[in-house]
Scaffold this active site. Structure first.
Site, PDB file in Angstrom:
ATOM      1  N   ALA B 133      -7.896   0.824  18.133  1.00  0.00           N
ATOM      2  CA  ALA B 133      -9.137   0.717  18.906  1.00  0.00           C
ATOM      3  C   ALA B 133      -8.833   0.314  20.347  1.00  0.00           C
ATOM      4  O   ALA B 133      -9.476   0.783  21.284  1.00  0.00           O
ATOM      5  CB  ALA B 133     -10.076  -0.284  18.260  1.00  0.00           C
ATOM      6  N   CYS B 185      11.086   7.535  -0.146  1.00  0.00           N
ATOM      7  CA  CYS B 185      11.848   7.241  -1.355  1.00  0.00           C
ATOM      8  C   CYS B 185      12.061   5.738  -1.542  1.00  0.00           C
ATOM      9  O   CYS B 185      12.128   5.256  -2.660  1.00  0.00           O
ATOM     10  CB  CYS B 185      13.183   7.973  -1.350  1.00  0.00           C
ATOM     11  SG  CYS B 185      12.979   9.735  -1.653  1.00  0.00           S
TER      12      CYS B 185
END
Lengths: 530, 682
Positions: B133, B185
């Site tokens: 923001a 992974c």
């Protein structure tokens, strides 16, 4: 559940299986992550007296009521004026006018947190000083804002009489300028949140670390493994090998240090082995001796640490711990080091090697802490709880012991003032200008404040041998422009700054300001005189 | 500053002294946008009301939580769950009958808050708590030319900086620390730290069980492209597809043991599958398969010791935390230090261990919590909630993440964490107190007054620091960074009907027939370049370039500066038969560049979640940058980009074609494919 219950009792009372916290812990979640339950408990047992219900006073209080201080009293006999109503958020506008300022402000401040006790006292401070000084000394901290200087001096004198009396925060503001100082007898800090890290003792490796470093076969190691040996281990090993060929001495001269670093670089099997780069960058640790930091050594000389060592019932756990720490540094092997810290910084490594190294440090740190506890039992600290001991040992390299001085309108040491003037004469100018204003108004409340009057007053306040600082005219001019303005935004900012230091004092965490903290909101700076 | 007369205590004396009498008289007409009604927002609202600002628009998308009340003093217990903006406005307005506060319960990134909306304010004050923001408001203010005061706090630390286009640095002139992301992974099959298990529970497992029924293989495709272990990814694909039966059970009222079913899948059979890949466990210790019944009846024992702490980041847990969601509080170095673990009390919280949510959970405790939280969440789905995502203040989701991540940690021999710690790590919590907010808010008002008065020499960057000798440090402002990709652009506004305006004609019109070769972007998406004109006949709407968005026009040869074109709505009286857009007058005139620019700063890493809504419409994500930068870097050492797809090496369209052929373009010869097996501790 009422918020006034202590955190411990609130949480241990309900022994349910779910780990969800109660409403109180939830309410204070964001600050508990900063000062922990110990800080919160300190805050909740604190009782604060604030003298005057000005906009600045209520701003300070707002920031103490929100985090849940135990109790506050506002002492103020004045009634709300239209001007107050316009700039104090903790009054109810026009409807408060004519009512007691203390009563209106307490009512509105209490709405912020029903776990906090608040009282209004509409007596006149001078009469309380005359007739009921025990009332003032019954608090744990006293704050005064823009109070008559003679009255401030009386309170300061009263609270200086006994070591157990509360600390005294004196706040002055005028328009865009302000200052505050804290009169305290003695302040000890264990959790100082210092930015310096404790030593890793690479130059004095403990046996298990040395053994690990010596056991590694760098030359025949798998290349992946080679690039994941933590720099700490590399340095211990290289230093050990160096000492063997240098009569047991670490590198001393510039040339030797250069050569030492070259040895490290030469060990690389690939150019991009960052663990060796780290080792080279951290090589200074090999010739920087791990020892007791001079600030901590100075604390050992404190008379209270000596008396703690010789008596079996110490009044303050801090000094019993300090006495034990001194005993440790004298009698432990190796001597002249603080107990080992179990905390390792991050470094290039793989998980297995890092965890192994961390385990070695942890184990050794536990052993040394056990040693420390033996000395502690001998210095009257047998009853101190383990959490405090853990915290003390962990922060042993950054302990703080501050001794305060009795409040005076202007810093009483000509030498300190002179030094401050040489370093930043604006700070001293502002300090002096605010003191001159207080002094003038103490003589005659409705006196006309002019630059000339302030200058004449300042001359009488300055310790002999000092002249008015360079920026004096600007500071005095700024005060003469608006001597009595209590501006809402300044009040808000000052309320934050003062409450921040009050919380540091109460929680005994972080290092509070020591001296006169001067604030200039036009140029937006702060400085400390003293 | 002109001396002025104080009528002591009057509401506006303060502002008058700084603004001077004329501007002060106009303070009542000044329009302020205050973004955020949280810790700083509440303080600031009170201050600007007291200072005498007449028109305040207050925007916040959040509702009040109990944990706000230790500092957000405009709220009471009775207000919990109400809109922050609404309640704050009500409480503060009562204090000054002359002030008009317009509260908006909404997100500042919504399209109706476009450039003309921003231009309707005299000044914007940020009181935000997230990087995304902050960057957005910064860009809007730079484009709109409206002064902005930016701020942030973290515990005892805080900072304020005034920002004004062409005069000071903007928020993006100094690169912000990019959020940390983990290889897929590591999260999905080989975790080694508590944070890996927490991210797995929060961003993966919770979504798989209770979130949208989405195909979770997209990030696996990406991971494969980036060169992660193919066999491992194939296993993970299968694993993801097998969630269906569990999802069904969780949504079926009365289905027995849905929680056990979920447990069996992720902590038993999935781990079994992973174990069957012998290669993976040659150089690392294999996980342990957890047994539901054995844990329940107390007969289960982990085969290896988990006593040793395996928190690789050691004291640096906060580091992972601060970045998992990308919500870095501010660009301040001091603040970064705090975020990196210098300031937290939790390390010293031993005395707090009696707090209930700071208790260590046994394996059995975690399992109980897993079952109870799964049942609670399942009941919510059955009661009609469509999807549930993580919210640190939602106890059910926090309990679930606590339980699941501790169970996973147990399986992998990783140190467990308390609910208290997990809340901080998963919820990205930064300590917040009333005092710091009060100081910062006071400073914001002063900066705002200086900006309004255009007394630029008084502007300062101010930091609150730990040093007891200098509580506030202020520094003079730096000029804009010449290479900044946000504030160095030339901004302009195009009023149009996106449903009818076509990309090609709009761009041609904006360039005024100069015939320059350009590439056109929306954020990181490339819409066209000289070799790729497929979208020129498409309407802006079909390209998802509507109100509130920007077209970024980059000179292909790097000779001219970049143009940012804000899309606004046509005026209501625009004739229906007129062209569907109104070109800005004058047309944007980007500066001619003396030298080709250095490569643009890389955008924040995308993290674990895919953010691109346009995978299938011939649009791809790259950072806007001139082709010419390639030649500029030929002779210099290029800075290694974190994302190999963000490379300015060649035209994006060429790159895409190559990638379709299965090739991965490397930045230069020094680049390597990511080797996720190496864990670097830094």
């Amino acid at each position: 559940m009422p918020d006034s219950q202590t955190i411990e009792s609130a949480t241990t009372a309900l022994a349910t299986r779910t780990p969800q916290p109660d409403t109180k812990t939830r309410r204070y979640d964001r600050q508990l992550r900063l000062w922990a339950a110990s800080g919160q408990a300190a805050l909740e047992s604190a009782r604060v007296l604030v003298i005057s219900g000005s906009a600045t006073s209520t701003s300070i209080l707002k920031n103490l009521v929100l985090p849940g201080i135990g109790h506050f009293t506002i002492l103020d006999h004045e009634r709300v004026s239209p001007a107050d109503a316009g700039n104090n958020f903790f009054l109810e506008g026009q409807s408060s006018v004519g009512k007691f300022r203390a009563e209106e402000a307490v009512r509105l401040l209490r709405e912020l947190n029903d776990g906090v006790e608040g009282k209004a006292d509409t007596r006149i401070i001078e009469q309380v000083l005359d007739n009921d000084p025990a009332f003032i000394t019954s608090f744990s901290l006293v704050i005064a804002h823009n109070l008559n200087e003679n009255t401030v001096a009386r309170i300061a004198k009263l609270l200086w009489e006994d070591e157990t009396y509360p600390s005294f925060v004196v706040v002055r503001s005028s328009g865009f300028l302000a200052e505050f100082s804290i009169q305290f007898h003695e302040h000890t800090v264990i959790e100082s949140h210092s930015e310096t890290a404790p030593t890793l003792r690479i130059d004095k490796p403990f046996p298990a670390l040395l053994e690990y470093a010596n056991s590694l076969d760098f030359t025949n190691m798998d290349p992946t493994e080679h690039s994941h040996i933590p720099y700490v281990v590399i340095l211990v090993r290289v230093l050990e090998d160096w000492k063997k060929s240098h009569n047991g001495a670490a590198p001393k001269t510039y040339e030797e240090k250069k050569e030492f670093k070259k040895t490290i670089t030469a060990m690389k099997v690939k150019v991009d082995e960052e663990n060796f780069d780290e080792a080279e960058a951290q090589a200074y640790r090999c010739w920087t001796e791990s020892s007791v930091p001079s600030e901590i050594a100075a604390l050992f000389q404190d008379p209270k640490a000596f008396s703690a060592a010789s008596s079996s019932s110490s009044t303050s756990p801090f000094f019993a711990l300090l006495a034990a720490l001194r005993a440790f540094t004298v009698q432990h092997d190796p001597p002249q080091v603080l107990p080992l810290s179990a905390t390792l910084p991050d470094m290039k490594s793989n998980t297995v090697n890092y965890v192994h190294l961390q385990t070695l440090y942890k184990k050794r740190a536990e052993e040394e802490k056990a040693q420390f506890k033996k000395y502690l039992a001998l210095s009257g600290g047998a009853g101190i709880d383990d959490a405090l001991i853990d915290s003390f040992v962990k922060n042993a390299h950054a302990l703080k012991l501050l001794r305060g001085r009795q409040w005076t309108s202007v810093h009483s040491s000509a030498e300190t003032l002179g030094n401050s003037m040489a370093m930043n004469s604006k700070h001293v100018s502002t300090h002096l200008a605010l003191a001159s204003l207080s002094s003038l108004q103490a003589k005659q409340a409705d006196t006309k404040v002019t630059t000339e009057a302030l200058t004449a007053e300042a001359a009488t306040l300055l310790p002999s041998g000092l002249e008015l600082p360079e920026e004096w005219d600007e500071a005095a001019g700024e005060i003469a422009r608006s001597p009595n303005a209590d501006l809402p935004n300044m009040a808000a900012l000052l309320g934050g700054l003062v409450a921040q230091e009050v919380i540091k004092m109460i929680t005994k965490q972080y290092v509070p300001i020591n001296g006169y903290c001067v604030v200039d909101l036009i140029e937006m700076w702060t400085g400390v005189v003293g | 500053m002109a001396p002025s007369h104080y009528s002591s205590g009057a509401r506006t004396t303060h502002a008058e002294a700084i603004l001077g009498p004329e501007l002060n008289a106009r303070l009542g007409d000044t329009k302020v946008l205050l973004v955020g009604a949280g810790g700083i927002g509440c303080e600031l609202l009170k201050n600007i009301v007291l200072t005498g600002f007449g028109h305040i628009t207050l925007l916040d998308l959040d509702t009040i939580d109990l944990s706000n009340l230790n500092r957000q003093f405009l709220f009471r217990k009775k207000d919990v769950k109400q809109s922050k903006a609404m309640v704050a406005a009500q409480t503060a307005a009562a204090f000054n009958p002359n002030v008009h506060i317009h509260p908006i319960h909404g997100n500042i990134k919504e399209p109706q808050f476009d450039i003309s909306w921003f231009q309707s304010f005299d000044i914007v004050l940020n009181a935000l708590d997230n990087l995304d923001a902050r960057r957005h408001v910064n860009k809007m203010c730079m484009a709109a030319g409206v002064p902005l005061v930016e701020s942030g706090t973290a515990g005892y630390l805080g900072q304020v900086e005034p920002l004004l286009k062409d005069r000071t640095e903007c928020f993006d002139c100094v690169p912000k620390p990019t959020p940390k992301s983990f290889p897929v992974c590591t999260i999905r099959s080989t975790p080694s730290q508590p944070i890996h298990c927490i991210v797995w529970s929060k961003s993966y497992l919770l979504g798989q069980l209770f979130g949208e029924d989405e195909d979770a293989t997209g990030e696996l495709d990406d991971a494969e492209k980036e060169g992660e272990n193919a066999q491992e990814i194939a296993t993970l694909r299968k694993e993801a597809q097998a969630f269906n039966s569990v999802r069904q059970a969780l949504r079926t009222p009365g289905a027995p043991d849905a929680a056990k079913l979920a447990f069996q899948k992720v902590f038993n059979s999935d781990i079994r599958n992973l174990l069957s890949m012998g290669d993976m466990w040659k150089s690392r210790s294999p996980p342990t398969v957890l047994d539901f019944d054995a844990i329940m009846d107390g007969s289960f024992s982990l085969q290896r010791s988990t006593a040793g702490p395996s928190n690789v980041n050691g004291n640096n847990a906060a580091n992972g935390v601060a970045s998992v969601n990308g919500a870095v509080v501010s660009g301040s170095k001091k603040t970064e230090q705090l975020l990196n673990g210098h300031g937290h009390a939790n390390a010293s919280m031993s005395s707090a261990s009696s707090l209930k949510d700071q208790k260590r959970l046994s394996l059995r405790d975690s399992l109980d919590l897993f079952v109870s939280s799964t049942n609670r969440l399942a009941a919510r789905l059955q009661a009609g909630e469509e999807t549930i995502s993580f919210d640190k203040d939602d106890d059910d989701t926090l309990d679930f993440v606590t339980a699941a991540s501790n169970l996973r940690s147990a399986a992998y021999g990783i140190e467990d964490k308390t609910r208290w710690e997990i809340k901080e790590m998963a919820g990205n919590i930064i300590p917040a107190i009333a005092t710091t907010n009060a100081i910062i808010s006071g400073l914001i008002v002063l900066q705002a007054l200086h900006l309004l008065r255009q007394s630029y020499t008084h502007l300062r960057n101010v930091h609150i620091q730990y040093k007891p000798t200098v509580p506030l440090s202020s520094t003079s402002l730096a000029p804009p960074n010449a290479a900044c990709a946000v504030c160095r652009d030339t901004y302009s506004v195009l009023l149009c009907d996106p449903a009818r305006a076509r990309l090609g004609e709009v761009v041609e019109g904006l360039l005024g027939g100069s015939g320059r070769e350009v590439s056109v972007y929306e954020e990181k998406r490339i819409l066209s370049d000289p070799d790729f004109d497929d979208n020129n006949e498409s309407t802006l709407e079909s390209l998802n370039v509507g109100q509130g968005r920007f077209l970024t026009i980059v000179d292909e040869e790097g000779e001219y500066g970049t143009i940012g074109v804000a899309i606004g709505a046509l005026p209501p009286n625009h004739p229906i038969d007129a062209p569907p857009f109104i070109l800005p007058d004058p047309l944007p005139k980007p500066a001619r560049k003396a030298t080709p620019p250095p490569p643009a700063t890389p955008p924040p890493a995308a993290g674990l979640k895919r953010s691109a809504p346009h995978d299938d419409d011939g649009i791809e994500e790259v950072e806007p940058s001139a082709k010419r930068t390639k030649t500029a870097t030929d002779t210099e050492t290029p800075s290694a980009p974190s994302n190999p797809f963000a490379a300015p090496l060649s035209s994006p369209s060429k790159r895409r074609r190559l990638e379709e052929d299965g090739l991965v373009l490397m930045e230069d010869k020094h680049d390597k494919l990511e080797d996720e097996d190496v864990i670097e501790i830094d």
